[in-house]
Design a protein around this motif. Structure first.
Motif, PDB file in Angstrom:
ATOM      1  N   ARG A 191       0.832  -1.207   0.000  1.00 30.02           N
ATOM      2  CA  ARG A 191       0.000   0.000   0.000  1.00 30.02           C
ATOM      3  C   ARG A 191       0.866   1.257   0.000  1.00 30.02           C
ATOM      4  O   ARG A 191       1.961   1.288   0.555  1.00 30.02           O
ATOM      5  N   TRP A 192       0.365   2.319  -0.636  1.00 29.43           N
ATOM      6  CA  TRP A 192       1.037   3.611  -0.668  1.00 29.43           C
ATOM      7  C   TRP A 192       0.870   4.333   0.667  1.00 29.43           C
ATOM      8  O   TRP A 192      -0.205   4.299   1.280  1.00 29.43           O
ATOM      9  N   HIS A 193       1.938   4.995   1.136  1.00 33.12           N
ATOM     10  CA  HIS A 193       1.892   5.792   2.361  1.00 33.12           C
ATOM     11  C   HIS A 193       2.342   7.212   2.040  1.00 33.12           C
ATOM     12  O   HIS A 193       3.423   7.418   1.486  1.00 33.12           O
ATOM     13  N   THR A 194       1.516   8.166   2.390  1.00 34.67           N
ATOM     14  CA  THR A 194       1.870   9.566   2.105  1.00 34.67           C
ATOM     15  C   THR A 194       2.850  10.113   3.131  1.00 34.67           C
ATOM     16  O   THR A 194       3.432  11.174   2.917  1.00 34.67           O
ATOM     17  N   GLU A 195       3.049   9.383   4.249  1.00 31.20           N
ATOM     18  CA  GLU A 195       3.974   9.849   5.270  1.00 31.20           C
ATOM     19  C   GLU A 195       5.327   9.176   5.056  1.00 31.20           C
ATOM     20  O   GLU A 195       5.437   7.953   5.100  1.00 31.20           O
ATOM     21  N   ALA A 196       6.346   9.974   4.853  1.00 33.83           N
ATOM     22  CA  ALA A 196       7.698   9.444   4.720  1.00 33.83           C
ATOM     23  C   ALA A 196       8.259   9.107   6.098  1.00 33.83           C
ATOM     24  O   ALA A 196       7.734   9.546   7.124  1.00 33.83           O
ATOM     25  N   THR A 197       9.326   8.327   6.120  1.00 33.61           N
ATOM     26  CA  THR A 197       9.980   7.960   7.384  1.00 33.61           C
ATOM     27  C   THR A 197      11.250   8.762   7.609  1.00 33.61           C
ATOM     28  O   THR A 197      12.004   8.482   8.534  1.00 33.61           O
ATOM     29  N   VAL A 198      11.493   9.756   6.753  1.00 34.48           N
ATOM     30  CA  VAL A 198      12.707  10.565   6.835  1.00 34.48           C
ATOM     31  C   VAL A 198      12.335  12.042   6.785  1.00 34.48           C
ATOM     32  O   VAL A 198      11.228  12.412   6.384  1.00 34.48           O
ATOM     33  N   SER A 199      13.271  12.862   7.172  1.00 35.66           N
ATOM     34  CA  SER A 199      13.079  14.305   7.068  1.00 35.66           C
ATOM     35  C   SER A 199      13.268  14.734   5.615  1.00 35.66           C
ATOM     36  O   SER A 199      13.804  13.981   4.795  1.00 35.66           O
ATOM     37  N   ALA A 200      12.855  15.942   5.325  1.00 36.70           N
ATOM     38  CA  ALA A 200      13.035  16.463   3.970  1.00 36.70           C
ATOM     39  C   ALA A 200      14.510  16.531   3.604  1.00 36.70           C
ATOM     40  O   ALA A 200      14.898  16.236   2.465  1.00 36.70           O
ATOM     41  N   ALA A 201      15.352  16.886   4.576  1.00 39.25           N
ATOM     42  CA  ALA A 201      16.789  16.978   4.303  1.00 39.25           C
ATOM     43  C   ALA A 201      17.379  15.597   3.998  1.00 39.25           C
ATOM     44  O   ALA A 201      18.208  15.452   3.092  1.00 39.25           O
ATOM     45  N   GLU A 202      16.952  14.584   4.762  1.00 40.61           N
ATOM     46  CA  GLU A 202      17.439  13.225   4.506  1.00 40.61           C
ATOM     47  C   GLU A 202      16.949  12.724   3.152  1.00 40.61           C
ATOM     48  O   GLU A 202      17.700  12.083   2.403  1.00 40.61           O
ATOM     49  N   TYR A 203      15.703  13.021   2.846  1.00 43.18           N
ATOM     50  CA  TYR A 203      15.159  12.634   1.542  1.00 43.18           C
ATOM     51  C   TYR A 203      15.977  13.260   0.414  1.00 43.18           C
ATOM     52  O   TYR A 203      16.317  12.591  -0.568  1.00 43.18           O
ATOM     53  N   ASP A 204      16.290  14.527   0.560  1.00 43.59           N
ATOM     54  CA  ASP A 204      17.065  15.220  -0.479  1.00 43.59           C
ATOM     55  C   ASP A 204      18.443  14.580  -0.661  1.00 43.59           C
ATOM     56  O   ASP A 204      18.945  14.467  -1.784  1.00 43.59           O
ATOM     57  N   ARG A 205      19.061  14.156   0.438  1.00 41.37           N
ATOM     58  CA  ARG A 205      20.368  13.495   0.335  1.00 41.37           C
ATOM     59  C   ARG A 205      20.245  12.164  -0.410  1.00 41.37           C
ATOM     60  O   ARG A 205      21.063  11.858  -1.291  1.00 41.37           O
ATOM     61  N   LEU A 206      19.251  11.385  -0.069  1.00 36.89           N
ATOM     62  CA  LEU A 206      19.026  10.094  -0.731  1.00 36.89           C
ATOM     63  C   LEU A 206      18.674  10.307  -2.194  1.00 36.89           C
ATOM     64  O   LEU A 206      19.189   9.620  -3.093  1.00 36.89           O
ATOM     65  N   HIS A 207      17.802  11.250  -2.446  1.00 38.91           N
ATOM     66  CA  HIS A 207      17.349  11.557  -3.804  1.00 38.91           C
ATOM     67  C   HIS A 207      18.513  12.065  -4.653  1.00 38.91           C
ATOM     68  O   HIS A 207      18.617  11.757  -5.851  1.00 38.91           O
ATOM     69  N   GLY A 208      19.402  12.828  -4.023  1.00 44.66           N
ATOM     70  CA  GLY A 208      20.547  13.357  -4.754  1.00 44.66           C
ATOM     71  C   GLY A 208      21.496  12.276  -5.226  1.00 44.66           C
ATOM     72  O   GLY A 208      22.157  12.416  -6.265  1.00 44.66           O
TER      73      GLY A 208
END
Length: 465
Positions: A191-208
């Motif tokens: 199932r899709w979850h709209t709540e991430a388990t990381v902060s926006a800054a952590e997401y940006d690092r992973l995404h980068g």
């Protein structure tokens, strides 16, 4: 408990795939529009081509056409992969094939969970392409450690799902009531979850580092990232998608259009940008792009000789192109593919004579008719020539690494292309999986052998082939 009370695993798989499709249509309404387009296209193709309808009737494909779907997920740890294997085993799905996508710039390696016997596939052909994140490909040690720590904190399976998996393993199956609960509980993993388990800054690092890494690591579970209906004419669907308000990817992955399709052709609509709440945020301040709808057109399963020829021609076409296939060069790439694949026979009799594809054999009414012993052909070629045995290509049930990478890259964005200088590691994948993967070519060979054995039995012969 008597095994007579157990639900057939294929029936559980059919129930699960139906529930998965309903969930995904609710989560991604555009997928419902895609299903309608594919259904309309298939109806038109069948109405206009009696020979194709007859072929599908021979093989039973006509009966499973509307349920021919696959999905895809990405897991982050060896424990997740091993447990997902056990979960799929409840539904009669086993790991088939090994796919290394690292060399194509996607930091995962994968297998496909599916049924392995043609009778089980006939009940439900649903399969799930399952990828394991290769954390060792993250060069930034601090980021690699962060990703590992985040993944270690989550459990993507419900306690009840874990309990029912263990119960099935201990007792040999599930009864109807337990099977129904299992499907409901297993669905929660996807199932899709709209709540991430990381902060926006952590997401940006992973995404980068790579968009796919963020998709795997930053959420509560491996949300199903696409489902896939089967079409009889993928080019018609591709051309008609914009008219239905659906934006297609630029390039249809796989072999070019042919009179006699081979292997697998795939396209999709572009991944959706969806609102996400990151840790420490309120409201829907962030977004994530991952989920899309895919379409597949399946053709003949190829033998080792056929795959070698396919791979060689595909490599030549991509070398001719000299760059990654994209919207800017889509027509040129299609032209180059068409030119190169003129070297691949485009009729099933020619493919069979050259040993390029696997086939299923059937005794015809003429073959079943009474006759004198001396009037009966005794070898396969003579039986085919006399019209006593008919053959149809085996449908390819698996995937193509280059095509899978192309779909991933298209929906991650062309700027997500990365070169990973890592070698294929099937041994490490199987260690994480907790089992060896099946050789898909051996499975097709077995299906072909069984069909020949059945023909021999019906004709009163010792053997055929």
């Amino acid at each position: 408990m008597s095994t007579r009370e157990f639900v057939d695993p294929s029936a559980i798989r059919a129930q699960f795939s139906s529930a998965m499709s309903a969930m995904y249509r609710a989560e991604v309404p555009l997928y419902g529009d895609l299903l309608a387009l594919v259904a309309d296209t298939n109806a038109g193709v069948l109405a206009g081509c009696a020979s194709l309808r007859q072929q599908l009737e021979w093989t039973g494909e006509i009966e499973r056409l509307s349920m021919e779907r696959h999905g895809a997920i990405r897991v982050g740890t060896a424990e997740e992969l091993s447990t997902i294997r056990r979960l799929f085993a409840v539904m009669g799905m086993q790991p088939v094939g090994y796919y290394d996508l690292g060399s194509a710039g996607v930091p995962v390696h994968s297998t496909a969970f599916r049924a392995v016997h043609e009778a089980e596939l006939q009940v439900s052909p649903f399969r799930v392409f399952t990828s394991l994140l290769r954390l060792e490909l993250i060069e930034d040690e601090a980021l690699r450690d962060l990703a590992a720590a985040i993944l270690a904190k989550r459990d993507i399976f419900t306690p009840r799902a874990r309990a029912l998996i263990a119960q099935c393993e201990a007792e040999g199956g599930l009864n109807a009531a337990d099977a129904e609960v299992f499907v409901s509980e297993a669905l929660e993993t996807f199932r899709w979850h709209t709540e991430a388990t990381v902060s926006a800054a952590e997401y940006d690092r992973l995404h980068g580092q790579h968009r796919l890494i963020a998709d795997v690591v930053a959420f509560k579970g491996p949300h199903i990232n696409h489902l896939t209906p089967r079409t009889l004419d993928i080019d018609q669907v591709q051309a008609a998608m914009p008219g239905r308000g659906i934006t297609p990817k630029a390039v249809v992955e796989g072999p070019p259009r042919r009179q006699c399709p081979i292997l697998l052709r795939q396209t999709s609509f572009k991944a959706l940008q969806e609102p996400v709440v990151f840790v420490g945020q309120s409201g829907t301040a962030g977004s994530h792009t991952a989920r899309f709808g895919e379409i597949e057109q399946r053709g003949a399963a190829l033998t080792p000789a056929g795959r070698a020829l396919y791979d060689r021609l595909l490599d030549q076409a991509r070398e001719d192109l000299g760059e990654f296939p994209s919207e800017a060069n889509a027509q040129r790439y299609a032209d180059l593919l068409g030119q190169r694949f003129e070297a691949f026979p485009d009729s099933y009799p020619a493919m069979r004579r050259a040993g390029l594809a696997y086939f299923r054999y059937f005794v015809t009414d003429a073959g079943k008719a009474p006759r004198r012993e001396e009037d009966r052909p005794l070898d396969l070629e003579a039986l085919i020539e006399a019209g006593h045995v008919h053959f149809e290509p085996l449908v390819y049930e698996d995937f193509l690494p280059v095509s899978a990478a192309g779909i991933f890259q298209s929906n991650l964005g062309d700027d997500a292309q990365v070169s990973y200088a890592a070698t294929s590691n099937q041994q490490a994948f199987q260690a994480a999986l907790g089992a060896a993967v099946h050789d898909e070519l051996a499975l097709y060979a077995e299906t072909q052998r069984r069909s020949l054995a059945e023909c021999a039995r019906l004709l009163g012969l010792e053997s055929l082939g």
